[in-house]
Write a protein that holds these residues in place. Sequence first.
Motif, short mmCIF file in Angstrom:
data_model
loop_
_atom_site.label_atom_id
_atom_site.label_comp_id
_atom_site.label_asym_id
_atom_site.label_seq_id
_atom_site.Cartn_x
_atom_site.Cartn_y
_atom_site.Cartn_z
N MET A 1 5.38 30.33 50.17
CA MET A 1 4.38 31.74 49.42
C MET A 1 3.78 30.70 48.48
O MET A 1 3.53 30.21 47.61
CB MET A 1 5.25 32.99 48.76
N ASP A 2 2.53 31.49 48.39
CA ASP A 2 1.21 30.49 47.75
C ASP A 2 1.57 30.86 46.55
O ASP A 2 1.95 31.40 46.09
CB ASP A 2 -0.20 30.15 48.00
N ALA A 3 1.28 30.03 45.25
CA ALA A 3 1.66 29.45 43.78
C ALA A 3 0.49 30.82 43.26
O ALA A 3 1.47 30.93 42.39
CB ALA A 3 1.18 28.49 43.44
N VAL A 4 -0.55 31.16 43.45
CA VAL A 4 -0.81 32.09 42.85
C VAL A 4 -0.70 32.93 42.95
O VAL A 4 -0.16 34.47 42.59
CB VAL A 4 -2.45 32.38 43.33
N LEU B 236 2.43 34.01 44.32
CA LEU B 236 3.62 34.42 43.85
C LEU B 236 3.42 35.35 42.60
O LEU B 236 4.27 35.75 41.79
CB LEU B 236 3.94 32.87 43.89
N ALA B 237 2.67 33.62 41.40
CA ALA B 237 2.48 34.44 40.03
C ALA B 237 1.50 35.97 39.69
O ALA B 237 2.38 36.14 38.95
CB ALA B 237 0.80 32.96 40.01
N ILE B 238 1.26 36.09 40.42
CA ILE B 238 0.73 37.58 40.52
C ILE B 238 2.28 38.52 40.88
O ILE B 238 2.13 39.55 39.93
CB ILE B 238 -0.05 37.81 41.58
N TYR C 46 11.74 31.51 44.12
CA TYR C 46 11.25 30.70 42.68
C TYR C 46 12.75 30.86 42.02
O TYR C 46 12.60 29.82 41.13
CB TYR C 46 9.70 31.45 42.33
N GLY D 83 8.78 26.33 39.80
CA GLY D 83 9.70 26.45 40.74
C GLY D 83 8.48 27.01 42.03
O GLY D 83 8.76 27.58 43.10
N GLY D 84 6.74 25.96 41.98
CA GLY D 84 6.11 26.37 43.42
C GLY D 84 5.01 27.62 42.53
O GLY D 84 4.16 28.19 43.46
N ALA D 85 5.71 27.85 41.20
CA ALA D 85 4.22 28.93 40.50
C ALA D 85 3.00 28.23 39.52
O ALA D 85 3.62 27.60 39.13
CB ALA D 85 4.96 30.41 40.18
N LEU D 86 2.19 29.71 40.02
CA LEU D 86 1.06 28.67 39.58
C LEU D 86 1.32 29.33 37.85
O LEU D 86 1.05 30.57 37.77
CB LEU D 86 -0.25 29.02 39.83
#
Lengths: 522, 647
Positions: free
Chosen positions: A1-4, A6-8, A216, B321-324
Amino acid sequence: MDAVTLAIANQRLAAVAEEMGVVLGRTALSPNIKERRDFSCAVFDARGNLVAQAAHIPVHLGSTPLSVRAAIASVPLGPGDVAVLNDPFAGGTHLPDVTVVAPVFLPAARRPFAYVANRAHHADIGGMAPGSMPLATSIFQEGFRLPPVRLIAGGRPQPEVLSLFLANTRVREEREGDLMAQWAALRVGMDRLGALVTRTGGVRRLARQMAALQTYSAALMRASLARIPPGVYRARDLLDDDGLGTERIPIAVAIAIGRGKARVDFTGSASQTRGPVNANFAVTRSAVLYVFTALAPEPIPPNEGLAWPLRIVAPEGSIVHARFPAAVAGGNVETSQRIVDVLLRALARALPARIPAASAGTMNNLALGGVIEGRSFAYYETLAGGAGAGPGGAGLSAVHTHMTNTMNTPVEALEAYYPLRVRRQAVRRGSGGRGRHRGGDGVVRELEFLAPAEVSLLAERRRIPPYGLAGGEAGAPGRDLLIRGGRARRIAAKASFSVEVGDRLRIETPGGGGFGRPRRRR
Amino acid sequence: MIGVDTGGTFTDLVALVGGRIRVAKLHSTRDDPGRAVRDGLRALAIDRRTAGLHYGTTVATNALLERRGARVVLVTTAGFEDVIEIGRQVRPSLYDLEPRRPPPLVPRTRRLGVAERILADGRVERRLDRRAVVRLVEAVLRRRPDAVAVSLLHSYAAPRHERLIGRALAARGVHLTLSHRLVREHREYERTATVVVNAYVGPAMTRHLGTLARAASGGLRVMQSSGGLVTARTAAAEPVRTILSGPAGGVVGAVAAARRAGLGPIVTLDMGGTSTDVSLVEGRLAYRAETSIDGLPVRVPALDIHTVGAGGGSLARLDAGGALRVGPESAGADPGPACYGRGTGPTVTDANLVLGRLVETEFLGGALRVDRGRAVAAIAPLARRLGRSIEDAAAGIVRVATATMERAVRVITIERGHDPRDFTLVAFGGAGGAHAAELAADLGLARVYVPRHPGLLSAWGVLAAETIRDFTVTLRAVEPTQAAVGRHFRRLERTVAREVRREALARRVLERALDVRYVGQAYEVQVPYGAGWRAAFRRRHAALFGHADARRPLEVVALRVRVRGGARRPPDDPLPRRARRPSSIATRRVVFPEGSAPTAVYRRADLAVGWAVRGPVIVCEYSATTVVPPGWRLHVDRTAGLVLERT
């Protein structure tokens, strides 16, 4: 899954758990939940894996998922249903921790796409002493045991279950109010998850995000483990006693670190005991997850993925994996702290520049209750101690450490609502261990009773003090005094007893261990 | 009338002279904050003998945050000297092997216990005798304090012992704070901590306001955390009430602007360099009875402002962990975003610049040179690690920052029982307008409004604020009769009348409120006092928590009286005449979540009232930029505010 994404996703799911916590904290009735915030709320995926948890108390971290799995396994849960449980041998921790679990469905769906749960410490759950933390020898004496059952069916509270529950507790109105608050928090969580499905663009996409979040956290945990030099690190520490004659109870661990993984083996720990200091596996798991989460260089979202790189071996029938029908009230609150002490002591061998000395190592549980003018009262609180000094500096004084972080009850609130008067509330000067960095000091709390009451004390580190590290000295062990007619006598730290009007109970909590060799005095 | 807002970087002044507005923006003078104010007054060329000064100051806040406060002696009930050190016995972060708390503001050697005891119901268990008071005064003075704080157990229930000590210490030349005068509420730690902060910042504030009052002889009023003003004399005695006043001016200014524009309920968005402040205003300002600063609880009313660690200077990075992650680490004012020339880390401002949402030539009217090349270079390594283009990486940074702000807005709307769709987002501060439309879209807010002079809104708010005094007393009565509550209000209002006389208020309004809860609950809900307060409580409880129970008995925990008045509605700044059809200064490619599009850039000064245009459009002004994405429409309303709505 892309980093953005994932963060959201992390932000949004954590917000759901946090909002449940806000609702529970505000709507509950008992001071223990509202003022001291002795609860936690969490979101789970369709298989019952933890996805997000609002951080309130670490001791709940590793144990809530086991409750959800137990509920799913034993009760068929449909839309609007809520299971309740507290059985330490079926997903619980100790009896006062009551957990509620609900599935979350989309309209017309046959299977839930998520679960929500919360756990709150109820001030009393029946048993042989008010507060339900007595000096017991079996679970049956500790209180009312509830395997997973349906409390709410199709959105309606089940009167039979509710009345059975309430009949077995000492302050019914409070228990009912707290339970209803727990349910209200679940409903908010369900609403928010429903809305999140729409925002995310469907159940499948949300499920993928839930899975990605666990991956993650696992990646963050592996990265953290990779910073520890590979090897096997062993340590041992002791519980003072079980309150019923068994003394110096060892807990041993061997932590094997390598290739981004850890194997945590408790083989060599004592067998389960007669007294109530047995930890069930959920508690031991929480302690392990806490230590490795705290060790990580950056915050790791608390979810199931944390545990993937960790393997825990805890022999069944031991003090860290008790079997039915052991008494377990103190496992959650006392033994959990000692497990942390043992783990940190072992890790100090691997990371001498990062690990602090032992903290107070006890929650100093005080439960009491009685009847005044025909009305029962029950009161529970835990007292802080000193934090261990570390490589970074002195330990904090008068603070809860490691597995708990619950607030104290203000003196002015306590005296207004309970037949108690506080005579002293102070830092216990000089109780922190000496060292290059000094251990934090414990506290002194002295209570006077204005009505007869039954009191249970459950505390540790009264004989075996919190260890120092790197040449630092141990913290002072705690002590407990009952003052009657002007005469003070020491009492056992694990005891249930009666008090009369005018008696005073003085609790002095342990200081933290020192770090580094103290400078020599001339 | 002059409004002054002292910020970390700029001191802004807004003056009303003969119905016209004059403004000045000066660099703040940290060593002596009054200097920028005096220079500003000179620059505005106003006769300071006649001009009343409304003043937003961070003197108290900075004295606390930088630990440059007074030498304080704290007097407590014997046996409870350590209350401020124990606090609520919790650590600030859960998963931290070496937790830290700032050390207490008063060391143990300057905390004195006195033999006395009052009980929860106000009865005296142990009387404070005269000789003990004499000995105490000696012990206090031996410690050579600049300020003395007194907080005895249960003083809210019976203040007589505090009064005895107060009388004995008056006229001793120290700044004196008695807990029952400042915070007449239960919970000893929160009350004592508030009293101690007040004493700690008291002498510095007293000196500062004394100097400034000479410069502004036409009257000096000071902004409080509540968004209301008090006289300099009250502010010097109770400076803790100003400790969170920094963001209050902006909220008051936003409310004034929203009212003129006829907007209804609003959410304010003040995006700064390191953090973003949001607050909700539905008809009237929302308050909290308690806030915290630097880990210390402060129990005085403050505007309910929620802050998150995402601002223009927030740094972006890819974690293990690969998150921004965006923030809470920040490049701050120094080194600042990479594009400002000194920093090297990628910030939200750099991302906005790379996406074309900020216009390099228009920062501070062209006075600040920014370098797009540096922004690209700062983001490039991150883009490589993400395996994305630089623009994609920049768009990701903006999205994560917006998600953080979204969470803040959720806390103050949805979590408190409000539907965001009913609200207008009022954006001000430098970067708010660049994110507002996307944020509004994510939360379903009705529209975005950017008032005139968004960079001066705080000074405007301080100018337009009314005078507010708050009074509280703990009651803790279960199901009290209306007559009993009325009696307690009358008693409280006698104190109020005495105190308020000093504020010299015109057009005084008195508001009564109750802190109510169900018996057994530990948190209170504030409701206006009137015949229907019980029903009002149940409605509010149901809105907040989803349930209410008509049978459960109620407890009135505290009475509150607020006195407001003296606000003069400043006349509108006359709107300059402008061309009906403004021309754009440029057309540039701007990246939006839906893709990139050629976008016209306008200067705000060129826009006329009534003008409307479809997005995408960018509007630049001195210290702010507003982004109107595709699918949005912009029009300039009759107050010359920018209104953004979805088409």
